[in-house]
Structures are given as structure tokens and as C-alpha cells.
Design a protein around this motif. Structure first.
Motif, PDB file in Angstrom:
ATOM      1  N   GLN A  29       0.867  -1.173   0.000  1.00 47.30           N
ATOM      2  CA  GLN A  29       0.000   0.000   0.000  1.00 47.30           C
ATOM      3  C   GLN A  29       0.903   1.222   0.000  1.00 47.30           C
ATOM      4  OE1 GLN A  29      -2.571  -0.400   3.513  1.00 47.30           O
ATOM      5  NE2 GLN A  29      -4.300  -0.574   2.133  1.00 47.30           N
ATOM      6  N   LEU A  30       0.460   2.269  -0.672  1.00 52.88           N
ATOM      7  CA  LEU A  30       1.196   3.526  -0.714  1.00 52.88           C
ATOM      8  C   LEU A  30       0.542   4.526   0.235  1.00 52.88           C
ATOM      9  CD1 LEU A  30       1.654   3.823  -4.577  1.00 52.88           C
ATOM     10  CD2 LEU A  30       3.172   2.753  -2.900  1.00 52.88           C
ATOM     11  N   GLU A  31       1.370   5.293   0.937  1.00 48.66           N
ATOM     12  CA  GLU A  31       0.862   6.290   1.869  1.00 48.66           C
ATOM     13  C   GLU A  31       0.380   7.526   1.099  1.00 48.66           C
ATOM     14  OE1 GLU A  31       2.510   8.415   5.852  1.00 48.66           O
ATOM     15  OE2 GLU A  31       3.670   8.617   4.012  1.00 48.66           O
ATOM     16  N   ILE A  32      -0.867   7.902   1.309  1.00 44.82           N
ATOM     17  CA  ILE A  32      -1.488   8.983   0.538  1.00 44.82           C
ATOM     18  C   ILE A  32      -0.797  10.333   0.758  1.00 44.82           C
ATOM     19  CG2 ILE A  32      -3.285   9.431   2.250  1.00 44.82           C
ATOM     20  CD1 ILE A  32      -3.885   9.564  -1.513  1.00 44.82           C
ATOM     21  N   ASP A  33      -0.359  10.633   1.979  1.00 48.80           N
ATOM     22  CA  ASP A  33       0.290  11.929   2.228  1.00 48.80           C
ATOM     23  C   ASP A  33       1.565  12.101   1.410  1.00 48.80           C
ATOM     24  OD1 ASP A  33      -1.539  13.150   3.963  1.00 48.80           O
ATOM     25  OD2 ASP A  33      -0.683  12.149   5.710  1.00 48.80           O
ATOM     26  N   SER A  34       2.373  11.046   1.307  1.00 50.61           N
ATOM     27  CA  SER A  34       3.596  11.168   0.519  1.00 50.61           C
ATOM     28  C   SER A  34       3.282  11.304  -0.975  1.00 50.61           C
ATOM     29  CB  SER A  34       4.548  10.001   0.782  1.00 50.61           C
ATOM     30  OG  SER A  34       3.982   8.779   0.410  1.00 50.61           O
ATOM     31  N   THR A  69      -4.884   6.061  -9.610  1.00 50.18           N
ATOM     32  CA  THR A  69      -4.032   4.878  -9.582  1.00 50.18           C
ATOM     33  C   THR A  69      -4.846   3.616  -9.324  1.00 50.18           C
ATOM     34  OG1 THR A  69      -2.090   3.890  -8.519  1.00 50.18           O
ATOM     35  CG2 THR A  69      -3.558   5.167  -7.101  1.00 50.18           C
ATOM     36  N   MET A  70      -4.256   2.500  -9.655  1.00 55.99           N
ATOM     37  CA  MET A  70      -4.809   1.196  -9.290  1.00 55.99           C
ATOM     38  C   MET A  70      -4.055   0.618  -8.095  1.00 55.99           C
ATOM     39  SD  MET A  70      -7.416   0.475 -11.077  1.00 55.99           S
ATOM     40  CE  MET A  70      -7.635  -1.268 -10.765  1.00 55.99           C
ATOM     41  N   GLU A  71      -3.108   1.358  -7.541  1.00 54.41           N
ATOM     42  CA  GLU A  71      -2.387   0.924  -6.338  1.00 54.41           C
ATOM     43  C   GLU A  71      -3.265   1.155  -5.116  1.00 54.41           C
ATOM     44  OE1 GLU A  71       0.457  -0.668  -6.282  1.00 54.41           O
ATOM     45  OE2 GLU A  71       0.781  -0.437  -8.432  1.00 54.41           O
ATOM     46  N   ASP A  72      -3.108   0.306  -4.129  1.00 54.47           N
ATOM     47  CA  ASP A  72      -3.840   0.413  -2.876  1.00 54.47           C
ATOM     48  C   ASP A  72      -3.222   1.539  -2.034  1.00 54.47           C
ATOM     49  OD1 ASP A  72      -5.885  -0.412  -1.206  1.00 54.47           O
ATOM     50  OD2 ASP A  72      -4.801  -2.148  -0.412  1.00 54.47           O
ATOM     51  N   LEU A  73      -4.050   2.350  -1.393  1.00 53.36           N
ATOM     52  CA  LEU A  73      -3.592   3.498  -0.610  1.00 53.36           C
ATOM     53  C   LEU A  73      -4.013   3.383   0.853  1.00 53.36           C
ATOM     54  CD1 LEU A  73      -4.740   6.362  -3.033  1.00 53.36           C
ATOM     55  CD2 LEU A  73      -2.513   5.218  -2.975  1.00 53.36           C
ATOM     56  N   PHE A  95      -6.648   9.524  -6.144  1.00 48.23           N
ATOM     57  CA  PHE A  95      -7.757   8.597  -5.952  1.00 48.23           C
ATOM     58  C   PHE A  95      -7.330   7.219  -6.446  1.00 48.23           C
ATOM     59  CE2 PHE A  95     -11.650   6.478  -7.318  1.00 48.23           C
ATOM     60  CZ  PHE A  95     -12.426   6.613  -6.168  1.00 48.23           C
ATOM     61  N   SER A  96      -7.734   6.185  -5.714  1.00 44.92           N
ATOM     62  CA  SER A  96      -7.391   4.814  -6.076  1.00 44.92           C
ATOM     63  C   SER A  96      -8.644   4.011  -6.416  1.00 44.92           C
ATOM     64  CB  SER A  96      -6.678   4.124  -4.916  1.00 44.92           C
ATOM     65  OG  SER A  96      -6.532   2.745  -5.182  1.00 44.92           O
ATOM     66  N   PHE A  97      -8.560   3.237  -7.475  1.00 44.23           N
ATOM     67  CA  PHE A  97      -9.628   2.310  -7.846  1.00 44.23           C
ATOM     68  C   PHE A  97      -9.344   0.897  -7.334  1.00 44.23           C
ATOM     69  CE2 PHE A  97     -10.342   5.548 -11.146  1.00 44.23           C
ATOM     70  CZ  PHE A  97     -11.706   5.716 -10.992  1.00 44.23           C
ATOM     71  N   SER A  98      -8.283   0.725  -6.557  1.00 44.63           N
ATOM     72  CA  SER A  98      -7.843  -0.592  -6.133  1.00 44.63           C
ATOM     73  C   SER A  98      -8.911  -1.400  -5.406  1.00 44.63           C
ATOM     74  CB  SER A  98      -6.619  -0.453  -5.222  1.00 44.63           C
ATOM     75  OG  SER A  98      -6.215  -1.697  -4.746  1.00 44.63           O
TER      76      SER A  98
END
Length: 128
Positions: A29-34, A69-73, A95-98
Motif C-alpha cells: 500500500q502507498l501512503e497517501i500523504d507522501s 491509480t490502481m495501487e492500494d492506498l 484517488f485509487s480504484f484498487s
């Protein structure tokens, strides 16, 4: 046509994106703030992003930047996931569609614990 030119503040720039991973499931998962901080640096770029066939530069000043993105956040360590977020004053959003899949079933306890089922359901968490 669009002809990309290198050397601008916002092109070819390495950015640091924080995240977390689970080695058993091989999920991240990627951190949304960064991500939003990185998008802010792209929005603040003042160099041309591209030139047209006549040599005229375009998008010299970016009004806003939207990342999809399709990456999870995620936002905080206790989050299962985050669908998206905006820094309204900074004019950036991501925004993520993951997690938007009709066959997705997930654990209410662990962000990395999810599967895709054969049938869609209106309830996206595992049955108790």
C-alpha cells in the motif's frame, strides 16, 4: 502533436513515496500523504511540460494535479485502506480504484487480507 522536452522541474524527478508491505501476501500500500506531497511538487513546476509542433510551450503553470491509480492506498497505520484524498489548498488530489471491484471481499482487521470471489456482493467484508 505533443513533443516532450526534458529538463523541467517536474520531469525526470525522483520522488520518495512511503508505503507498507506484507511479505506473506506480497501486497503493498502507498501512503497517501507522501503521494500528495509528490503531486504538489509537480503542480509547483513552472517549466513547460510539452511543446506543440510549432514550438509553443504548454502547461507552463499547473492549476491543479489529480492522480489516479490502481495501487492500494492508506492514510494512517490503523487504516485498512484509503480511497483517496485531496489537499484542497494545494490543489492536488489522488484517488485509487484498487478496492472498487464487485468481487472483492476483505478482512475488517488486516489491510493485506483480501480475495476476489466468484460472485459479486453488496457486502465487501468477509462473512462472520
Amino acid at each position: 502533436g505533443r513533443i516532450p522536452k526534458g529538463g523541467g522541474d517536474s520531469l525526470g524527478k525522483a520522488v520518495k513515496i512511503n508505503g507498507r508491505g506484507d511479505f506473506k501476501t506480497n501486497r503493498i500500500q502507498l501512503e497517501i500523504d507522501s503521494l500528495l506531497d509528490a503531486l504538489t511538487s509537480f503542480r509547483d513546476g513552472v517549466d513547460p511540460l510539452w511543446y506543440d509542433a510549432n514550438g509553443h510551450s504548454h502547461l507552463r503553470h499547473n492549476f491543479c494535479v489529480m492522480g489516479i491509480t490502481m495501487e492500494d492506498l492508506y492514510d494512517t497505520p490503523s487504516d485498512l485502506f484509503c480511497a483517496g484524498m485531496a489537499y484542497g489548498g494545494s490543489k492536488v488530489a489522488c484517488f485509487s480504484f484498487s478496492r472498487y471491484h464487485p468481487h472483492l471481499k476483505m478482512s475488517p482487521q488486516h489491510w493485506y487480507d483480501y480475495v476476489y470471489t466468484d460472485k459479486s456482493s453488496s457486502y465487501s467484508y468477509y462473512d462472520d
